[in-house]
Design a protein around this motif. Structure first.
Motif, short mmCIF file in Angstrom:
data_model
loop_
_atom_site.label_atom_id
_atom_site.label_comp_id
_atom_site.label_asym_id
_atom_site.label_seq_id
_atom_site.Cartn_x
_atom_site.Cartn_y
_atom_site.Cartn_z
N ILE A 418 -66.36 30.05 104.31
CA ILE A 418 -65.96 31.42 103.99
C ILE A 418 -67.18 32.33 104.13
O ILE A 418 -68.21 32.09 103.51
CB ILE A 418 -65.37 31.52 102.58
CG1 ILE A 418 -64.10 30.67 102.48
CG2 ILE A 418 -65.07 32.97 102.21
CD1 ILE A 418 -63.51 30.62 101.09
N GLN A 419 -67.03 33.37 104.94
CA GLN A 419 -68.10 34.35 105.11
C GLN A 419 -67.50 35.74 105.05
O GLN A 419 -66.48 36.02 105.68
CB GLN A 419 -68.82 34.15 106.44
CG GLN A 419 -69.61 32.84 106.53
CD GLN A 419 -70.36 32.73 107.83
OE1 GLN A 419 -69.85 33.08 108.89
NE2 GLN A 419 -71.61 32.26 107.76
N LEU A 420 -68.14 36.62 104.28
CA LEU A 420 -67.67 37.99 104.12
C LEU A 420 -68.85 38.95 104.22
O LEU A 420 -69.98 38.60 103.85
CB LEU A 420 -66.98 38.17 102.76
CG LEU A 420 -65.68 37.40 102.52
CD1 LEU A 420 -65.26 37.50 101.07
CD2 LEU A 420 -64.57 37.89 103.44
N ARG A 421 -68.56 40.17 104.69
CA ARG A 421 -69.59 41.20 104.71
C ARG A 421 -69.64 41.89 103.35
O ARG A 421 -68.81 41.64 102.46
CB ARG A 421 -69.31 42.22 105.82
CG ARG A 421 -68.01 42.94 105.72
CD ARG A 421 -67.84 43.90 106.89
NE ARG A 421 -66.52 44.47 106.96
CZ ARG A 421 -66.13 45.55 106.31
NH1 ARG A 421 -66.96 46.19 105.51
NH2 ARG A 421 -64.90 46.02 106.47
N ASP A 422 -70.61 42.77 103.17
CA ASP A 422 -70.77 43.48 101.91
C ASP A 422 -69.48 44.21 101.54
O ASP A 422 -68.82 44.83 102.39
CB ASP A 422 -71.91 44.49 101.99
CG ASP A 422 -73.28 43.82 101.98
OD1 ASP A 422 -73.35 42.61 101.71
OD2 ASP A 422 -74.28 44.53 102.25
N GLY A 423 -69.13 44.17 100.25
CA GLY A 423 -67.94 44.86 99.77
C GLY A 423 -67.46 44.26 98.47
O GLY A 423 -67.99 43.25 97.98
N VAL A 424 -66.45 44.91 97.89
CA VAL A 424 -65.81 44.41 96.67
C VAL A 424 -64.40 43.97 97.04
O VAL A 424 -63.65 44.74 97.65
CB VAL A 424 -65.76 45.49 95.57
CG1 VAL A 424 -65.08 44.95 94.32
CG2 VAL A 424 -67.18 45.96 95.23
N TYR A 425 -64.04 42.74 96.67
CA TYR A 425 -62.79 42.15 97.13
C TYR A 425 -61.95 41.65 95.95
O TYR A 425 -62.49 41.07 95.00
CB TYR A 425 -63.07 40.95 98.04
CG TYR A 425 -63.87 41.27 99.27
CD1 TYR A 425 -63.24 41.55 100.48
CD2 TYR A 425 -65.27 41.28 99.25
CE1 TYR A 425 -63.96 41.84 101.63
CE2 TYR A 425 -66.01 41.57 100.39
CZ TYR A 425 -65.35 41.86 101.58
OH TYR A 425 -66.07 42.15 102.70
N SER A 426 -60.65 41.87 96.04
CA SER A 426 -59.72 41.17 95.14
C SER A 426 -59.43 39.82 95.76
O SER A 426 -59.57 39.62 96.97
CB SER A 426 -58.43 41.97 94.94
OG SER A 426 -57.72 42.08 96.17
N VAL A 427 -59.01 38.86 94.92
CA VAL A 427 -58.80 37.49 95.37
C VAL A 427 -57.36 37.08 95.09
O VAL A 427 -56.85 37.29 93.98
CB VAL A 427 -59.76 36.51 94.67
CG1 VAL A 427 -59.61 35.09 95.23
CG2 VAL A 427 -61.21 36.98 94.80
N SER A 428 -56.69 36.52 96.08
CA SER A 428 -55.34 36.00 95.89
C SER A 428 -55.21 34.68 96.64
O SER A 428 -56.04 34.36 97.49
CB SER A 428 -54.29 37.00 96.38
OG SER A 428 -54.45 37.26 97.76
N CYS A 429 -54.16 33.93 96.33
CA CYS A 429 -53.96 32.61 96.93
C CYS A 429 -52.53 32.43 97.36
O CYS A 429 -51.60 33.04 96.79
CB CYS A 429 -54.35 31.51 95.94
SG CYS A 429 -56.10 31.50 95.51
N SER A 430 -52.31 31.60 98.36
CA SER A 430 -50.97 31.29 98.85
C SER A 430 -50.96 29.86 99.35
O SER A 430 -51.99 29.18 99.40
CB SER A 430 -50.57 32.26 99.97
OG SER A 430 -51.47 32.18 101.06
N GLY A 431 -49.74 29.40 99.72
CA GLY A 431 -49.59 28.05 100.25
C GLY A 431 -49.15 27.02 99.24
O GLY A 431 -48.96 25.85 99.58
N LEU A 432 -49.00 27.43 97.98
CA LEU A 432 -48.69 26.48 96.91
C LEU A 432 -47.33 26.71 96.28
O LEU A 432 -47.09 26.28 95.14
CB LEU A 432 -49.78 26.54 95.82
CG LEU A 432 -51.22 26.26 96.29
CD1 LEU A 432 -52.18 26.43 95.13
CD2 LEU A 432 -51.33 24.88 96.89
N ASP A 433 -46.42 27.39 96.99
CA ASP A 433 -45.13 27.73 96.39
C ASP A 433 -44.32 26.51 95.96
O ASP A 433 -43.49 26.59 95.06
CB ASP A 433 -44.29 28.57 97.37
CG ASP A 433 -44.75 30.01 97.41
OD1 ASP A 433 -45.39 30.45 96.44
OD2 ASP A 433 -44.51 30.69 98.43
N GLU A 434 -44.54 25.37 96.60
CA GLU A 434 -43.75 24.19 96.24
C GLU A 434 -44.27 23.50 94.99
O GLU A 434 -43.70 22.50 94.53
CB GLU A 434 -43.74 23.20 97.41
CG GLU A 434 -45.11 22.71 97.83
CD GLU A 434 -45.08 21.89 99.09
OE1 GLU A 434 -44.45 20.80 99.07
OE2 GLU A 434 -45.66 22.32 100.11
#
Length: 524
Positions: A418-434
């Motif tokens: 995981i690589q990101l540039r400067d900034g403020v980010y919210s975090v969310s997740c997916s793929g686990l609905d089951e």
């Protein structure tokens, strides 16, 4: 705050000064409300609505809307005669029921007592249509069931107009203006729409006239035009006469931007947006400016990024002339006319992950130079994840949304890269609905010039609210560990899960646990 949306034209409401008697406004209210007859033609009354249900006693409930009807220039067309509904608190009307009415429009405090309800999501074959004159203004009071609707106002004669607006879960007011005469369809391409009231106001044309000042532009081409443009890009043009006078008729009540046609190198110095509410005098002052063409290739961006690119040339001091760059995304080139001997800073929109390596320019002749984009530096982000087993980790997608730059969202399935540039980010997740797990409360991630890390803790799900995700029949098979078969969907704004026919929902429960079901209703 008033939430009225404008599309073909942006309306600024002022006191109207009419030159001739104002034509009344046609109104179709699906609760048969009768508005002031000195201003409105009330197209729907109780007798008209009840006539849609022949051989049915007026006021009967439990009746579906017919598959078609026509009242004046408004028509209703549906692929079903057994599911769409008129829902109103007016007990004199034949209807389905009075669910969710009366209701108040928050922005205007108007009370609405009925609506036409399309009982299917994304049902583009169920629509209202209007046969309109050019520049007719249409006002629609509407909402959608889950607040995810996309109401479309589409011209059927060609592809020249297709306005799409986002509906919320509360009734709001939406405005459109017909660019051409002809039939327009109104439908929702995503959700179940509620249509409460529709109004049509014919355009009132007034005169805009004046004298063009050519003191500093005496050699302007004789074929030049004054162009009046609305927010959707429709243009009305006037050609001044030999004495530099002009007259043009425009729809009243709107605001227009001003420009010149057939006059490259000339500008209108007093070209602030012009609001036209009655007969108006406007005297343009035209200046000649020395312009040269800057053009070249755009490098460092993919074709996808080029399609989103906008270029901005900002002068170092205040100037009347505003450059209008043209980007040819398919060719990867650009061109723009700039004032001579003016220092410009070049910036970009739509490609925030990149910057321009050399962004200053000053030209004194036509020149060619490339604009070179370079990717902004990125930094490693390490995740410390707990609460998931190896199988769940293999299915996990983590998404970071830049809070200060709308639309910049980055999703990762390789959680070790995981690589990101400067900034403020919210975090969310997916793929686990089951699985009956969800991400616990997680603070924002800040990247600031160095690598960083983030803890993600997953917790068991014990409450299924159905108001935090969109469950679509035939698409969604699981929700927080609850597994679906058959036709299952949710009414998000109400927190309802709807199962039809032989549909099932399997709830994950461990031995010794108690399951509580909050029952709503069952209907056929």
């Amino acid at each position: 705050m008033k939430k009225t949306f404008y599309f073909q034209l942006i309306f600024l409401l002022f006191g109207f000064s009419f030159i001739k008697a104002q034509t009344k406004i046609d109104v179709w209210d699906f609760g048969a409300a009768q508005l002031d007859p000195t201003t409105y033609n009330n197209m729907l009354d109780e007798a008209t609505i009840n006539s849609w249900y022949p051989d049915v006693t007026p006021g009967t409930t439990g009746k579906n809307l017919p598959s078609s009807f026509t009242v004046g220039i408004l028509s209703w067309t549906s692929t079903s005669s057994t599911s769409d509904r008129l829902r109103t608190s007016n007990t004199n009307l034949t209807r389905w029921d009075s669910n969710s009415v009366p209701v108040t429009v928050a922005s205007t405090s108007e009370t609405l007592t009925g609506y036409l309800y399309v009982n299917a999501s994304a049902a583009t074959g169920r629509y209202l249509s209007l046969n309109l004159n050019e520049d007719d203004e249409i006002t629609i009071y509407a909402k959608s069931q889950n607040g995810t609707g996309k109401m479309t106002f589409e011209y059927t004669g060609d592809t020249s107009q297709k306005d799409v607006v986002s509906l919320t879960s509360s009734p709001e007011i939406y405005k459109f203006v017909a660019k051409k005469a002809g039939v327009y369809k109104i439908y929702d391409s995503v959700d179940k729409p509620f249509y409460y009231r529709i109004l049509r106001k014919p355009a009132t044309y007034v005169s805009v006239s004046g004298l063009v000042d050519l003191t500093n532009a005496s050699d302007i081409p004789s074929e030049y035009t004054l162009n009046f443009t609305n927010a959707a890009g429709k243009v009305w043009s006037a050609m001044p006469d030999a004495s530099n006078n002009y007259t043009i008729n425009l729809p009243a009540g709107y605001t227009y931007s001003l420009s010149l046609g057939n006059a490259n190198g000339y500008i209108i110095s007093n070209s602030d947006p012009l609001t036209v509410s009655g007969n108006t005098t406007y005297n343009p002052v035209i200046l000649k400016v020395t312009l040269y063409t800057l053009s070249g290739n755009i490098t460092g961006l993919s074709s996808d990024k080029l399609s989103k690119l906008g270029l901005i040339f900002t002068p170092s001091d205040t100037r009347i002339y505003v450059p209008k760059p043209v980007v040819n995304a398919s060719a990867g080139t650009y061109s723009v006319q700039l004032e001579a001997n003016c220092d410009y800073t070049i910036s970009a929109s739509g490609v925030n992950d990149y910057y321009i390596s050399n962004n200053n320019i000053n030209i004194t002749s036509d020149i060619t130079t490339d604009i070179v984009f370079v990717a902004k530096p990125v930094y490693n982000v390490m995740l410390n994840i707990n609460g998931l087993d190896a199988t769940q980790l293999s299915k996990l997608t983590v998404t970071f949304s830049n809070l200060n730059e709308s639309g910049y969202v980055y999703s990762f399935t390789d959680l070790n890269n995981i690589q990101l540039r400067d900034g403020v980010y919210s975090v969310s997740c997916s793929g686990l609905d089951e699985y009956p797990v969800q991400l616990g409360l997680t603070s924002n991630l800040k990247v600031n010039g160095t690598e960083t890390s983030k803890n993600l803790s997953f917790i068991p799900v014990t409450d299924w609210s159905f108001d935090d995700a969109t469950i679509t029949s035939g698409v969604t098979t699981a929700y927080k560990g609850m597994l679906f078969t058959g036709s299952v969907y949710n009414e998000k704004s109400k927190g309802h899960l709807v199962l039809t026919g032989d549909a099932t929902a399997k709830v994950p429960v461990s031995p010794g646990e108690k399951m509580i079901v909050y029952y709503y209703y069952s209907a056929k």
